[in-house]
Design an enzyme around this catalytic site. Structure first.
Site, PDB file in Angstrom:
ATOM      1  N   PHE A   1       0.822  -1.223   0.000  1.00  0.00           N
ATOM      2  CA  PHE A   1       0.000   0.000   0.000  1.00  0.00           C
ATOM      3  C   PHE A   1       0.847   1.260   0.000  1.00  0.00           C
ATOM      4  O   PHE A   1       0.361   2.339  -0.351  1.00  0.00           O
ATOM      5  CB  PHE A   1      -0.960  -0.003   1.196  1.00  0.00           C
ATOM      6  CG  PHE A   1      -0.369   0.460   2.495  1.00  0.00           C
ATOM      7  CD1 PHE A   1      -0.369   1.802   2.835  1.00  0.00           C
ATOM      8  CD2 PHE A   1       0.204  -0.447   3.385  1.00  0.00           C
ATOM      9  CE1 PHE A   1       0.185   2.240   4.036  1.00  0.00           C
ATOM     10  CE2 PHE A   1       0.753  -0.022   4.574  1.00  0.00           C
ATOM     11  CZ  PHE A   1       0.749   1.329   4.903  1.00  0.00           C
ATOM     12  N   LYS A   2       2.122   1.141   0.364  1.00  0.00           N
ATOM     13  CA  LYS A   2       3.000   2.314   0.387  1.00  0.00           C
ATOM     14  C   LYS A   2       3.048   3.016  -0.972  1.00  0.00           C
ATOM     15  O   LYS A   2       3.309   4.204  -1.047  1.00  0.00           O
ATOM     16  CB  LYS A   2       4.431   1.918   0.790  1.00  0.00           C
ATOM     17  CG  LYS A   2       4.570   1.179   2.118  1.00  0.00           C
ATOM     18  CD  LYS A   2       4.211   2.040   3.306  1.00  0.00           C
ATOM     19  CE  LYS A   2       4.761   1.511   4.626  1.00  0.00           C
ATOM     20  NZ  LYS A   2       4.231   0.219   5.058  1.00  0.00           N
ATOM     21  N   ASP A   3       2.798   2.269  -2.063  1.00  0.00           N
ATOM     22  CA  ASP A   3       2.828   2.885  -3.392  1.00  0.00           C
ATOM     23  C   ASP A   3       1.774   3.981  -3.551  1.00  0.00           C
ATOM     24  O   ASP A   3       1.986   4.925  -4.306  1.00  0.00           O
ATOM     25  CB  ASP A   3       2.594   1.819  -4.474  1.00  0.00           C
ATOM     26  CG  ASP A   3       3.794   0.881  -4.651  1.00  0.00           C
ATOM     27  OD1 ASP A   3       4.937   1.351  -4.549  1.00  0.00           O
ATOM     28  OD2 ASP A   3       3.567  -0.324  -4.903  1.00  0.00           O
TER      29      ASP A   3
ATOM     30  N   MET B   1       3.538   6.957  -1.988  1.00  0.00           N
ATOM     31  CA  MET B   1       4.885   7.256  -2.492  1.00  0.00           C
ATOM     32  C   MET B   1       4.838   7.664  -3.956  1.00  0.00           C
ATOM     33  O   MET B   1       5.541   8.585  -4.370  1.00  0.00           O
ATOM     34  CB  MET B   1       5.755   6.026  -2.291  1.00  0.00           C
ATOM     35  CG  MET B   1       7.172   6.351  -1.982  1.00  0.00           C
ATOM     36  SD  MET B   1       7.428   7.317  -0.488  1.00  0.00           S
ATOM     37  CE  MET B   1       7.509   6.036   0.738  1.00  0.00           C
TER      38      MET B   1
END
Ligand code: PLP
Length: 482
Positions: free
Chosen positions: A111-113, A116
């Protein structure tokens, strides 16, 4: 729209300054001065709209005049173009009243995408305008680092240094950080755990001479822009299941408290969220803090959900600040006490926190058993972090014992339709990112998606360094390409 620090003494900043700064100069974290409100009719209008449109509507009020509407739309379009699912954050049904929000269809499979990729585009647009150069230094338990490197690799005005705990990230995570060939990417294997990585990054921010000399910028979830990007999928998911006419609950696999805090912001904007459930693995400082009122570190125990192997949960400071009604000097004092092991959450604040969040914990055995059970009952393969969430959510839905108190938050009264809220658990990573844990639980080794199928054939580039501030600073000064 201006941003203020949780420790009360750093100057107010615009959105653009907040995004570029990361951490406030008084050591605090930035929060918006006030949370923009969305009326029920505006929320209802988001149902069924493309992800990018919802992202624009939800985030626009927070960014002030940093970007024009056209610029911001173009930034959002570029940020999510690399996601392989047209819904970006699709919902799947696990049980009669339990849904999974899949957040792993971005380029690095976690989920960091979502945040980011967006801040990569926002930084690029901002730096192109100012001509400034920056040095991004980030700490990672695995997924933030790979997402940051993917978002910033090859950008002209940026060097990116990522500190990860040596030997404590999965092989896929490590290779995503060590195989990019661009000269502005620097992966550092720190001899220590994640909390050491995070502490050294904070030390660099608090060394103002170094901070200014290298143009330090932070992209850890202490960066407000990351939290903001994550608010969006609470809206897409809740409106898909009937909000604003029906309230929903969320369970969030939690480490640094960024993702669940984004849910709190969505609720503060007016999205009818009932329970926001913190799901932790055996590193359960947050669950213990809500249960006992003591926020106390206890050493990191490596687990099969390594991205949540955290004791000092940075964004908890934001929740604490809100629960203390904006008393920055008390926050500063409690954070000082934390350096010597812990603090007792003041009485009024613990009540506020218990009203805002429920919590639960999953053991290693429960996590593995959940991966196997969900595969058997639904055919879905969960990553171990998502399984921590599903395990805790099922506990709350009544499939296993309830783990902690849950009280509806006073600031968002839930419309009483007589219906039970749907539970949405966030699936935070793709199972192929943690193949060993998934295989141990199910016997099935999930394959990497085609676009990274050759990951294990690419050469690695990584520098092992001691957990020592001056060593790290020396390395960064020597390697920056500008
Ligand atoms: C980062 C991460 C988490 C924890 O999210 P926080 O915002 O730090 O609470 C959970 N699962 C995965 C897969 C992650 O990468």
């Amino acid at each position: 729209m201006h941003y203020i620090s949780t420790r009360g003494t750093a100057p107010k900043l615009t959105f653009e300054q907040t995004m570029l700064a990361g951490l406030a100069r008084d050591g605090g974290l930035y929060l918006p001065e006030c949370v923009p409100q969305m009326a029920p009719a505006d929320i209802a209008a988001l149902a069924g709209r493309p992800y990018e449109e919802v992202a624009f509507a939800v985030m626009r009020p927070f960014i002030g005049d940093t970007f024009t509407d056209d610029e911001f739309r173009a930034i959002i379009a570029r940020a999510y173009a690399g996601f392989v699912h047209p819904a970006r954050a699709p919902l799947k049904q696990l049980g009669p009243n339990h849904f999974l929000l899949e957040l792993f269809h971005g380029p690095t499979l976690a989920f960091k995408d979502f945040a980011m990729q967006l801040i990569g585009q926002m930084f690029q647009a901002s730096l192109a305008r100012s001509g400034d150069r920056i040095t991004i230094v980030g700490a990672t338990s695995g997924d933030t680092g790979s997402a940051a490197i993917e978002a910033f690799r090859g950008l002209a005005n940026v060097d990116v240094f990522i500190l990860f705990p040596e030997g404590r990230v999965s092989e896929v995570q490590r290779r995503q950080m060590t195989t990019p060939t661009e000269a502005n990417v620097h992966a550092i294997a720190l001899k220590g755990d994640f909390d050491d990585c995070q502490a050294r990054v904070k030390d660099m921010f608090n060394d103002f001479a170094f901070r200014d000399a290298v143009g330090l910028a932070g992209v850890n979830s202490i960066n407000w822009a990351r939290v903001l990007a994550q608010v969006v999928y609470y809206f897409t998911a809740a409106t898909a299941l009937g909000a604003p006419h029906r309230a929903v609950d969320f369970t969030v696999p939690t480490g640094n408290f960024g993702d669940i805090f984004a849910g709190h912001i969505a609720r503060a904007m007016g999205l009818p969220i009932g329970r926001l459930v913190i799901a932790t693995n055996q590193n359960d400082i947050l669950h213990r803090a809500l249960t006992t009122g003591r926020y106390e570190t206890d050493g990191v125990k490596p687990s099969i959900s390594p991205s949540m192997d955290i004791q000092v949960s940075s964004n908890f400071e934001r929740a604490l600040y809100l629960a203390l009604d904006g008393d920055g000097s008390t926050v500063a004092k409690l954070m000082q006490d934390l350096k010597s092991g812990g603090f007792t959450i003041p009485q009024g604040a613990i009540e506020g926190l218990r009203a805002a969040y429920a919590s639960g914990r999953a053991s290693e055995e429960e996590t593995s058993a959940t991966i196997a059970r969900i595969l058997a009952t639904t055919g879905e393969l969960l990553c171990p972090h998502s399984a921590v969430g599903v395990s805790v959510a099922d506990g709350i839905l009544g499939t296993s014992p309830i783990l902690s108190t849950q009280i509806l938050p006073p600031e968002a009264p839930v419309p009483s339709t007589g219906a039970t809220n749907s539970m949405i658990t966030l699936a935070t990573a793709h199972p192929a990112k943690f193949p060993d844990a998934v295989q141990a639980a199910t016997g099935i080794r999930p394959p990497l998606p085609a676009h990274m199928a050759d990951l294990f054939d690419r050469p690695e580039r990584v520098t092992p360094l001691a957990n020592h501030l001056a060593t790290l600073q020396g390395f960064i000064r020597e390697r920056i390409t500008h």
